[in-house]
Design a protein around this motif. Structure first.
Motif, PDB file in Angstrom:
ATOM      1  N   GLY A  68       0.770  -1.232   0.000  1.00  0.00           N
ATOM      2  CA  GLY A  68       0.000   0.000   0.000  1.00  0.00           C
ATOM      3  C   GLY A  68       0.800   1.281   0.000  1.00  0.00           C
ATOM      4  O   GLY A  68       0.223   2.374   0.019  1.00  0.00           O
ATOM      5  N   THR A 123       6.299   4.063  -8.595  1.00  0.00           N
ATOM      6  CA  THR A 123       4.959   4.466  -8.189  1.00  0.00           C
ATOM      7  C   THR A 123       4.884   4.638  -6.679  1.00  0.00           C
ATOM      8  O   THR A 123       5.286   3.753  -5.925  1.00  0.00           O
ATOM      9  N   TYR A 125       2.015   5.297  -3.861  1.00  0.00           N
ATOM     10  CA  TYR A 125       0.569   5.334  -3.639  1.00  0.00           C
ATOM     11  C   TYR A 125       0.271   6.404  -2.590  1.00  0.00           C
ATOM     12  O   TYR A 125       0.148   6.116  -1.393  1.00  0.00           O
ATOM     13  N   SER A 127      -2.303   8.170  -1.871  1.00  0.00           N
ATOM     14  CA  SER A 127      -3.531   8.035  -1.067  1.00  0.00           C
ATOM     15  C   SER A 127      -3.309   7.054   0.075  1.00  0.00           C
ATOM     16  O   SER A 127      -3.773   7.277   1.200  1.00  0.00           O
ATOM     17  N   GLY A 128      -2.569   5.971  -0.204  1.00  0.00           N
ATOM     18  CA  GLY A 128      -2.250   5.018   0.853  1.00  0.00           C
ATOM     19  C   GLY A 128      -1.313   5.607   1.879  1.00  0.00           C
ATOM     20  O   GLY A 128      -1.466   5.378   3.085  1.00  0.00           O
TER      21      GLY A 128
END
Length: 332
Positions: A68, A123, A125, A127-128
C-alpha cells in the motif's frame, strides 16, 4: 543477480529490524525503569520476549506496508530500490540513536521507501501514504496524550483516599503488566513493517504472487527484533524515562496503558502502521501534564517533535541519493 539481491535485502531487512529493536527498546520499558518498577536487565529481557511474541499476532500491517505504500518495478531495479530504502532507514535509526532521540523507525522506513521510489521514478501510492501512514501517525500521538492524561486523572480520583505509599507499591507491580502489554504491542506493530518490506522484495523478484507473509519471515523478523531489544537503547531510555518529565508508578502505568491501547487499535482495527515511539512519548507527556504543565520539560519535547518532522525526509533523502548513486554506477 536477483537471488543475490533478494538474499541481501533479507539480511539488511533483519539488520534494520535489529536496529529497530535497540532503537525502540525504550518504548516499552523506559517508564518502568525510571519508576524502579523493573530493573534494566529484567525489563530488557521481558521486552525482548514480548516483542518476539507480538510479531506472531498478525500480518495486516505488513500487507499494508508491502502493497500500500509503493509499487516497486519488477526485477533488479525494484530490488535495488528496496535495498537502498532499507539502508537509508538504518542510517537514520543509527544517527538518531547516537543523538539519543526517540524518533520513529516506522516513519524512517516508510520515508525511505517513498524517497527511493521517487528517485527511481517508481509508483508512490500517495492516497495510501496519507490514509494509512500520515493521518494515523498524526492522530496517534494526539490520542496518546489525551488517553495518558485522562487515564491518570481517573487514577488520581479513584485512589484519592488511599495510602500514597501503598498506591505507589501497587502501581509499581501493575507496571509489570502495562510494560508487557506495551512490549507486545511494539512487536505487533513494528515487526510487521520489516515483514512487509521483505515480502515486497519477494513479490518484486517474482518469488511469490501475493503479499501474504510466510511463517519463516515472521520468525526471522521476530528473532531479530527480540535480539535488538535485548541489546537495549540506553540513550533513548534516558530521554523517555527521565528527561521529558518526572514519572511515578501511577503515571508510568497510565502512559504505558494508554500507548498500548492505541497500538492494538491501530494494528487490529485500522491495520495501519503507526509509530510506537511517538505514541508512548505522547502518552508520557499527557500523564506528566496532570501534575502541572511546567512539570513537562517542553524544550526536550520540542526537540523530539522536530526530530519527528525531520524523520521522513531524513531517511528518504539518503535512500534516494543512494539509489541514484547505485543506478549511476551499475545501471541497476
Amino acid at each position: 543477480m536477483e537471488i543475490t539481491l533478494v538474499l541481501l535485502i533479507i539480511f539488511v531487512g533483519l539488520v534494520f529490524d535489529f536496529t529497530n529493536g535497540f532503537h525502540d527498546a525504550a518504548n516499552a520499558i523506559a517508564t518502568s525503569i525510571s519508576t524502579r518498577a523493573l530493573t534494566p536487565r529484567i525489563a530488557l529481557a521481558m521486552a525482548a520476549v514480548m516483542n518476539f511474541a507480538g510479531a506472531f499476532l498478525g500480518t495486516e500491517v505488513a500487507k499494508t506496508v508491502g502493497s500500500g505504500i509503493i509499487g516497486a518495478p519488477h526485477g533488479t531495479s525494484g530490488l535495488t530500490l528496496v535495498l537502498c530504502a532499507l539502508v537509508g532507514a538504518i542510517a537514520w535509526n543509527v544517527f538518531t540513536w547516537w543523538k539519543g532521540l526517540p524518533t520513529s523507525s516506522s516513519q524512517a522506513l516508510i520515508g525511505a521507501l517513498v524517497g527511493a521510489a521517487m528517485a527511481a521514478s517508481g509508483t508512490v501510492y500517495w492516497s495510501g501514504v496519507v490514509d494509512k501512514v500520515i493521518l494515523p501517525m498524526i492522530l496517534s500521538p494526539l490520542v496518546g496524550v489525551a488517553l495518558g492524561y485522562t487515564l491518570h486523572l481517573a487514577i488520581l480520583w479513584t485512589f484519592r483516599k488511599a495510602s500514597p505509599r501503598r498506591t505507589t507499591r501497587r502501581f509499581r507491580m501493575a507496571q509489570t503488566v502495562s510494560a508487557s502489554a506495551m512490549a507486545l504491542g511494539h512487536g505487533l506493530q513494528d515487526a510487521q513493517k520489516t515483514m512487509g518490506v521483505i515480502v515486497l522484495a519477494l513479490v518484486t523478484a517474482g518469488w511469490q504472487d501475493d503479499f501474504s507473509v510466510p511463517l519463516w519471515v515472521v520468525a526471522a523478523v521476530a528473532a531479530a527484533m527480540a535480539a535488538g531489544t535485548y541489546s537495549g537503547g540506553r540513550r533513548i531510555i534516558t530521554t523517555l524515562g527521565l528527561r521529558i518529565t518526572q514519572l511515578d508508578p501511577p503515571r508510568g502505568f497510565a502512559a504505558e496503558t494508554a500507548a498500548a491501547t492505541v497500538l492494538y487499535i491501530t494494528a487490529f482495527v485500522l491495520k495501519a502502521p503507526i509509530s510506537t515511539t511517538q505514541t508512548i512519548t505522547a502518552a508520557i507527556l499527557g500523564a506528566g501534564a496532570t501534575r502541572r504543565a511546567s512539570a513537562v520539560r517542553w524544550g526536550v519535547a520540542r526537540t523530539i517533535v522536530a526530530a519527528w518532522i525531520l524523520t521522513f525526509p531524513g531517511a528518504g533523502l539518503p535512500a534516494a541519493a543512494l539509489y541514484l548513486l547505485v543506478h549511476a554506477l551499475t545501471g541497476l
